[in-house]
Design an enzyme around this catalytic site. Sequence first.
Site, PDB file in Angstrom:
ATOM      1  CE  LYS A 103      48.534  28.845  61.521  1.00 52.07           C
ATOM      2  NZ  LYS A 103      49.132  30.149  61.178  1.00 52.07           N
ATOM      3  NE  ARG A 135      43.075  14.191  80.395  1.00 58.49           N
ATOM      4  CZ  ARG A 135      42.752  15.310  79.723  1.00 58.49           C
ATOM      5  NH1 ARG A 135      41.903  16.170  80.233  1.00 58.49           N
ATOM      6  NH2 ARG A 135      43.282  15.543  78.536  1.00 58.49           N
ATOM      7  CD  GLU A 195      38.412  37.199  47.656  1.00 55.01           C
ATOM      8  OE1 GLU A 195      39.575  37.458  47.293  1.00 55.01           O
ATOM      9  OE2 GLU A 195      37.901  37.663  48.704  1.00 55.01           O
ATOM     10  CG  ASN A 219      45.445  38.060  55.101  1.00 58.63           C
ATOM     11  OD1 ASN A 219      45.950  38.181  53.989  1.00 58.63           O
ATOM     12  ND2 ASN A 219      45.110  39.113  55.840  1.00 58.63           N
ATOM     13  CB  CYS A 226      39.732  27.183  74.433  1.00 58.00           C
ATOM     14  SG  CYS A 226      41.064  26.693  73.310  1.00 58.00           S
ATOM     15  CB  ALA A 232      35.404  38.841  58.292  1.00 52.56           C
ATOM     16  N   GLY A 285      38.170  17.649  73.173  1.00 53.65           N
ATOM     17  CA  GLY A 285      37.922  18.857  73.946  1.00 53.65           C
ATOM     18  C   GLY A 285      37.670  20.035  73.044  1.00 53.65           C
ATOM     19  NE  ARG A 286      42.934  21.943  71.945  1.00 54.92           N
ATOM     20  CZ  ARG A 286      44.198  21.916  71.552  1.00 54.92           C
ATOM     21  NH1 ARG A 286      44.872  23.047  71.433  1.00 54.92           N
ATOM     22  NH2 ARG A 286      44.802  20.783  71.268  1.00 54.92           N
ATOM     23  CE1 TYR A 337      45.649  22.401  86.746  1.00 56.80           C
ATOM     24  CE2 TYR A 337      45.804  20.415  85.408  1.00 56.80           C
ATOM     25  CZ  TYR A 337      45.510  21.764  85.524  1.00 56.80           C
ATOM     26  OH  TYR A 337      45.096  22.469  84.435  1.00 56.80           O
TER      27      TYR A 337
END
Length: 665
Positions: A452, A230, A434, A442, A372, A415, A341-342, A182
């Site tokens: 993942k 930061r 199901e 998936n 985000c 979903a 954060g997330r 920044y």
Amino acid sequence: MSLKYQKLFDPVKIGALEVKNRFAMAPMGPLGLSDTEGGFNQRGIEYYTARARGGTGLIITGVTFVDNEVEEHGMPSVPCSTHNPLHFIRTAREMTERIHAYDAKVFLQVSGGFGRVTIPTNLGEFPPVAPSPIQHRWLDKTCRELTIPEIKSIVKKFGDGAANAKRAGFDGVQIHAVHEGYLIDQFAISFFNNRTDEYGGSLENRLRFAREIVEEIKARCGNDFPVTLRYSPKSFIKDWREGALPGEEFEEKGRDIPEGIEAAKLLAAYGYDALDIDVGSYDAWWWSHPPMYQEKGLYIPYAKTIKEVVAVPIICAGRMDNPDLALRAVNDGACDMVSLGRPLLADENLVNKVRAGKVAAIRPCLSCQEGCMGRIQEFSALNCAVNPAACREKDAALYPVLKSKKVVIVGGGVAGCEAARVLALRGHKPVIYEKTNRLGGNLIPGGMPDFKEDDHALVAWYEHTLKELGVEVNLNTEVNAKKLAETAADAVIIATGSKPKIFCFGDDSKVFAAADVLLGKVDPGQNVVIVGGGLVGCELAIWLAKHKKNVTLVEIQECLLAVNGPLCHANSEMLEKLVPYSGVNVLTSTKVVKTTDKGIMISNSGTEKEIPADSVVLAVGYSAENALYNEVKYDYPDIHLIGDARNVANIMYAIWDAYEVASHL
């Protein structure tokens, strides 16, 4: 309290201020959380208050501006403590008072500007500025060099903004930032700073901007008013717009560790009360905003390096959502506080759940950055893929139903699971059917690569949550029209998901779907050709390469991830670079003609070539599985089609679909 994590709940001091525990909310927002006059809107107030209610000891707001003249941002963009001070104080005071009710502290993050890294959607028609006439990160423009009077003006605005923040009830401020490239960081890095005046040249001169800021704030607000920074001790810049990957050997063009250590010592000596550590830059912004392809806790070694040379507290962010990892970082002396954060977007009650030892109840962050950073980048709006209520806590609040209904949900993917969760919370009686032997849809094949893992963690969270809510789940049960009619449902939700697209290339005996390879249903052999360079194809290619396979990735478009790639460029740019870096042979602008005895025949610009292959794996997208819905859609007065069955998209839209429908049923 869970005694296992007790140390994470010890009080910690930043300057003279005591924070009740070692958890900080890392700056996330506040795009979309301000009003036209630079104050916090009600969404912003609710968003930050919810994280304080969830147990977080220190809330750091996310970027706000103090200057709107030298580097114009347009209003509304994010809160600005100097634009209309009385209005800012009035709205912020409401927020800080509510946050303090939970014995939490709150810092306003104040920015000197973005300079060459201003995201084009936020830039509008305003000219980008920088320490020197250098290349803009995103646009083919040369930035305008700041004058000394403009620098002095920004420094004074920091004092004004901090004074307004103190009056508004903030417990301190965080300066944004000598990190990520920044504007203030551009001054600090010689690669960007070519000045020959007192703001260029030596490290001390390049840090003069940062020094004058903290001195101005301390002079205006007093030495007991905490000012944190930061800070990134390493940039990972290979060249203009070129960042390094994990493990890659390269010459650092930005700030490297030796200078990072010296700069940290100087910054602490200048009066900064804490350093909030990460690494990276917008030229390598998969470090500053780490996708799932980065390791958990990736900043810990850098935080520890700085912790060993300064006396001020160290805050460490960077995929720190695992409480065991966070505890180890504190016990090892790497940091004094853990910054989330997330993860706090995904679950605002994370800290309280850790305190109670209810770790299985924490909704995981996927590091997908779809809701985000991706939406910040594209729409200047902050949301969360797995938490549809994030940043709209009041508007999306769930209300109990007056009359409970039996709601049959066909499909136990993400979903269907989200719909069942929301319905149960509201008092309905959801029943899931199901057809496979487990929930997840998936996400099960998608979560097979080690990077993942959080996809599977999300499935585990749904399994845990639905069990806690007493939701009936029927596995290994395929539903047809007759079976559905026998359920006596008051309402029906069809969430049957999607299925992989399969193409015929002649002899298809060695042609497989990516999902079958990921699940281990088929052995792809040693030489694998993947057709499709989208998200699934690229991730599969890296995963197979890690397993020592010889992988060729064939994509008909001119580049990888051209269609339906990750929304956030930190994810897509890192993934696109990781594929060849992993040893995968990439063939773009290439199509598959047919399979052969030895492999496949491909065509590029009219020239055909045979590639040896033990298998051809298709990663060419998915088709909506909506046959049941089309068969019964007129048989039920209250029936809904959601998720991939409605429109093939991604995890975020499947969850958001489900939340919207189930919260109003």
